[in-house]
Design an enzyme around this catalytic site. Sequence first.
Site, PDB file in Angstrom:
ATOM      1  N   GLU A 116      55.878  81.842  10.472  1.00  0.00           N
ATOM      2  CA  GLU A 116      57.232  81.286  10.619  1.00  0.00           C
ATOM      3  C   GLU A 116      57.189  79.875  11.208  1.00  0.00           C
ATOM      4  OE1 GLU A 116      59.862  82.942   9.587  1.00  0.00           O
ATOM      5  OE2 GLU A 116      59.542  85.097   9.846  1.00  0.00           O
ATOM      6  N   HIS A 140      61.245  84.812  18.153  1.00  0.00           N
ATOM      7  CA  HIS A 140      61.635  85.737  17.091  1.00  0.00           C
ATOM      8  C   HIS A 140      61.130  87.126  17.450  1.00  0.00           C
ATOM      9  CE1 HIS A 140      62.030  87.841  13.396  1.00  0.00           C
ATOM     10  NE2 HIS A 140      60.759  87.757  13.054  1.00  0.00           N
ATOM     11  N   HIS A 142      61.659  91.628  16.660  1.00  0.00           N
ATOM     12  CA  HIS A 142      62.176  92.702  15.805  1.00  0.00           C
ATOM     13  C   HIS A 142      62.821  93.759  16.703  1.00  0.00           C
ATOM     14  CE1 HIS A 142      58.981  91.783  12.427  1.00  0.00           C
ATOM     15  NE2 HIS A 142      59.770  90.755  12.694  1.00  0.00           N
ATOM     16  N   GLU A 170      79.862  90.950  29.869  1.00  0.00           N
ATOM     17  CA  GLU A 170      79.207  89.657  30.086  1.00  0.00           C
ATOM     18  C   GLU A 170      78.451  89.118  28.862  1.00  0.00           C
ATOM     19  OE1 GLU A 170      77.335  89.430  33.940  1.00  0.00           O
ATOM     20  OE2 GLU A 170      79.209  89.997  34.913  1.00  0.00           O
ATOM     21  N   HIS A 211      66.012  92.468   9.742  1.00  0.00           N
ATOM     22  CA  HIS A 211      64.730  91.879  10.142  1.00  0.00           C
ATOM     23  C   HIS A 211      64.612  91.726  11.660  1.00  0.00           C
ATOM     24  CE1 HIS A 211      61.637  88.384   9.398  1.00  0.00           C
ATOM     25  NE2 HIS A 211      61.333  89.118  10.440  1.00  0.00           N
TER      26      HIS A 211
END
Length: 275
Positions: A116, A140, A142, A170, A211
């Site tokens: 990525e 990133h 999962h 919140e 994803h």
Amino acid sequence: MGVLEADCTRHIVRMCGDGFRLGWHESNGGNISYRMTEHDIAACEEDFVSGGSWHELDEAAPALGGMHFMVTRSGGHMRSAHIDPASSLGIIELDEAGSSWRLVWGLEGGGKPTSELPTHIMAHARRFEVANGDERVIYHAHCPNIVTLSTLLAPNSRVWTRALWSCMTESVVFFPQGVGVVPWMVPGGPEIARVSRDMLVWCRAIIWTQHGIFASGQNCDDAFGLVHAVEKAAGYYLTARAANGGKDPIYTVSDEQLRQVCARYGLAPNEEFLD
Ligand code: 13P
Ligand code: ZN
């Protein structure tokens, strides 16, 4: 000092393990990149080896020219990052034009930066511009509640933001801009990189449908905390919906209450997501 003793390395390694223990990093799932400070570079540069080959990026990031990034390895397991950081992590530098990168440390054994990487660099470039250089981490993960919820909610930023804000008081403090949602796309490809980069103008956290999540933060605690907040809110919403026989939760935080919370904390919520 050296890379292995540097603060940035310790923080990133810790983040890998914390994310794994929360169930966000099965196998090699997820990745992290960190835009290093002058202080980080001074602490690490005695270990740098330059002269490696340059690799062209899909899209240049001129504003980031000459900068260094610590990145996770493609195919690396977050669970084991602490055992051998010199193999699990790498430091890359961008050329002056911000159009190519080369490895200066780590990824031992012939590893490559996360698949990525183009998405991370585009995201860094966008947030560098929007947040005046204050954000350094792209993360990133999962996260299970987020992925599960993306099988139930339409891939729509307003729908998601309202669901997440309304079931945890919140939430709106953690992400007053709301969350962006990208419909299903091929991971690591140019399309998801560009669509995510465009959304990062107005938000710091993006749901990648079926994803995971892709988020920006000032430092590891900030990026991790943001992802954690979105994941918790998604979990509350899912649990409440399941407990209510699949129907929407009944007693939720109203728009007026969200405005009151924002007023209390001096925040400006994204008005597009309030009625
Ligand atoms: P990498 O192992 O290449 O970082 O890929 C993991 C991932 O989650 C891709 O979206
Ligand atoms: Zn992924």
